[in-house]
Design a protein around this motif. Structure first.
Motif, PDB file in Angstrom:
ATOM      1  N   ARG A   1       0.844  -1.201   0.000  1.00 60.53           N
ATOM      2  CA  ARG A   1       0.000   0.000   0.000  1.00 60.53           C
ATOM      3  C   ARG A   1       0.882   1.255   0.000  1.00 60.53           C
ATOM      4  O   ARG A   1       0.602   2.224  -0.717  1.00 60.53           O
ATOM      5  N   GLN A   2       1.942   1.249   0.793  1.00 55.13           N
ATOM      6  CA  GLN A   2       2.801   2.419   0.922  1.00 55.13           C
ATOM      7  C   GLN A   2       3.658   2.672  -0.320  1.00 55.13           C
ATOM      8  O   GLN A   2       3.851   3.828  -0.722  1.00 55.13           O
TER       9      GLN A   2
ATOM     10  N   LYS B   1       2.889   1.982  -3.384  1.00 50.96           N
ATOM     11  CA  LYS B   1       1.968   2.573  -4.358  1.00 50.96           C
ATOM     12  C   LYS B   1       1.730   4.044  -4.039  1.00 50.96           C
ATOM     13  O   LYS B   1       1.839   4.923  -4.910  1.00 50.96           O
ATOM     14  N   LYS B   2       1.421   4.326  -2.791  1.00 47.43           N
ATOM     15  CA  LYS B   2       1.093   5.691  -2.367  1.00 47.43           C
ATOM     16  C   LYS B   2       2.258   6.649  -2.593  1.00 47.43           C
ATOM     17  O   LYS B   2       2.078   7.736  -3.178  1.00 47.43           O
TER      18      LYS B   2
ATOM     19  N   GLU C   1       3.293   7.198  -6.379  1.00 49.18           N
ATOM     20  CA  GLU C   1       2.332   8.064  -7.066  1.00 49.18           C
ATOM     21  C   GLU C   1       2.486   9.515  -6.629  1.00 49.18           C
ATOM     22  O   GLU C   1       2.452  10.433  -7.461  1.00 49.18           O
ATOM     23  N   ALA C   2       2.677   9.726  -5.327  1.00 47.80           N
ATOM     24  CA  ALA C   2       2.803  11.095  -4.819  1.00 47.80           C
ATOM     25  C   ALA C   2       4.040  11.784  -5.375  1.00 47.80           C
ATOM     26  O   ALA C   2       4.020  12.994  -5.644  1.00 47.80           O
TER      27      ALA C   2
ATOM     28  N   SER D   1       1.451   1.159  -9.046  1.00 46.23           N
ATOM     29  CA  SER D   1       0.012   1.420  -8.969  1.00 46.23           C
ATOM     30  C   SER D   1      -0.782   0.169  -9.332  1.00 46.23           C
ATOM     31  O   SER D   1      -1.924  -0.002  -8.902  1.00 46.23           O
TER      32      SER D   1
END
Length: 440
Positions: free
Chosen positions: A140-141, A143-144, A147-148, A385
């Motif tokens: 999850r991290q 991906k986050k 993307e950021a 992602s």
């Protein structure tokens, strides 16, 4: 084993004993000659294959190599005399600074996320081997954060780009077999361990930095040929078992072609947990919400181990159909599709599809796609992602093998196994002191 270094070799190792690292956000400054400068974490086994595949791109310049095993590091370094050599990926990323644009992570699973996140935190593009992470929170991290930061990423699931898989993807999305209601997936190999606790401890060989190999995992004595180099996949603290390892390959095309998101529940059947090894035989039932390519809900049945093949009766196939040792089968409302591991899809019933023309797809190179994306020429097809949610879904199933026979209800929106506090606690784990990473 004694190691001897020339002065040139010594100068290639940069401050191996350093304990502090600085990670300036200086990435994405492609070298003056226009080449992508890469640094590689793990250069033995799959890491060597990744290194050779990445450097085969004419616009790649390898500037750094890192491995905790000096034998592997020195061997890889012979063909790249201008690359600097490191034992610790944190030091490599810090020392190279703005002289590296992208980091390739090819380590055991438990180090994937720490190494990849360290590179992302420093603003580097990242190629990371599959499965993307060792626990769901890490997926999850990654991906986050990727993307950021707007960084180019690619999960190292090379067959994602193979023509036979992309052709199967196109067949499914064309509606040839109608909406899919069930998927069977299997692998008859086993990356599990049902034996007793490991106790045959030995002194650490001089060529191996055992502390760095363990990384964020809990400290323990060294055992030859068990953890390093080959069998770490079988153990809870380092690998993800057959489901996490082969499951990423086998789940990839169905997950992508059916546009799946997160499962709503998983139920596992396997032996009782031992606390240290993944099961050698594993069956998992995943329940997914429907998509435009499926019925209202989708059931996904996974099995692994030597007896992992589903029966012909389950698949609705005649006995004369040879099932591959690894593969998947899509049960559609208007037909079926058998997808062997790294082989062309077969449609059933065969008489109905005897005149069917399979879509033609172009050849792609998964590694070169990553390089070209870093150079701004294309996009990756298995970015974090995509790889993050795929890995996260699988890892909920891996948690299930710690609680056989119990249905785990997955609330992806709130990142929670809502009906089982003990299972919920396994979504993440504590990193060993000295190996904690920002954003993980």
């Amino acid at each position: 084993m004694q190691q001897r270094f020339s002065r040139r070799d010594f100068l290639r190792y940069s401050g191996l004993a350093s304990a502090t690292f600085a990670f300036p956000l200086t990435a994405r400054a492609i070298s003056p000659n226009g080449k992508l400068r890469t640094a590689h974490v793990g250069v033995g086994g799959m890491g060597l294959s990744d290194l050779n595949s990445i450097k085969s791109h004419p616009m790649v310049e390898v500037v750094g190599l890192c491995d905790v095993d000096l034998n592997r590091l020195n061997s890889a370094g012979k063909s790249l005399p201008d690359a600097k050599l490191f034992r610790d990926y944190r030091e490599m990323i810090s020392a190279l600074g703005d002289k590296v644009d992208a980091v390739v992570v090819s380590t055991p699973d438990h180090t994937h996320a720490p190494a990849a996140m360290t590179a992302l935190n420093a603003g580097k593009h990242v190629y990371c081997q599959k499965p993307l992470t060792h626990d769901a929170y890490e997926s999850r991290q990654l991906k986050k954060v990727s993307e950021a930061k707007g960084l180019v990423t690619q999960m190292g699931i090379q067959i994602h780009s193979y023509p036979v898989y992309r052709q199967a993807h196109a067949i499914i999305q064309s509606g040839a077999i109608g909406k899919v209601k069930k998927v069977y997936a299997w692998a008859t190999r086993t990356w599990g361990y049902d034996g007793p606790a490991i106790t045959n401890y030995q002194p650490v060989p001089e060529y191996l930095d055992w502390n760095l190999w363990l990384g964020p995992a809990a400290d323990r004595p060294y055992v030859p040929e068990i953890y390093h180099p080959a069998n770490w996949r079988k153990f809870l603290d380092f690998g993800t078992g057959t489901l996490g390892d082969m499951g990423v390959h086998v789940f990839d095309t169905p997950y992508d072609a059916l546009a799946l998101t997160a499962p709503t529940a998983v139920t596992t059947t396997c032996r009782a947990p031992t606390g240290f090894g993944h099961p050698e035989h594993n069956k998992v039932v995943f329940e997914f919400p429907g998509t435009k390519y499926t019925t209202d809900t989708l059931t996904w049945l996974w099995s692994d181990g030597p007896q992992g093949l589903p029966s012909h009766e389950e698949l609705g196939l005649s006995k004369d159909v040879k099932l591959p040792s690894t593969g998947s089968f899509f049960v559609g409302e208007e037909g079926g599709l058998l997808l062997p591991h790294i082989a062309e899809a077969q449609l059933f019933d065969s008489d109905k599809f005897k005149d069917y023309k399979k879509p033609v797809v172009e050849t792609q190179n998964h590694y070169h796609q990553f390089v070209d994306a870093c150079l701004g020429k294309t996009k990756t097809s298995a970015s974090f992602s995509y790889g993050g949610p795929l890995t996260e879904a699988l890892l909920i199933g891996v948690i299930g093998n710690r609680f056989p026979g119990q249905k785990l209800e997955w609330d992806a929106k709130n990142f929670k196994i809502s009906n089982h506090p003990e299972a919920n606690a396994l979504l993440t784990h504590n990193y060993r002191e000295g190996f904690k990473v920002e954003n993980l």
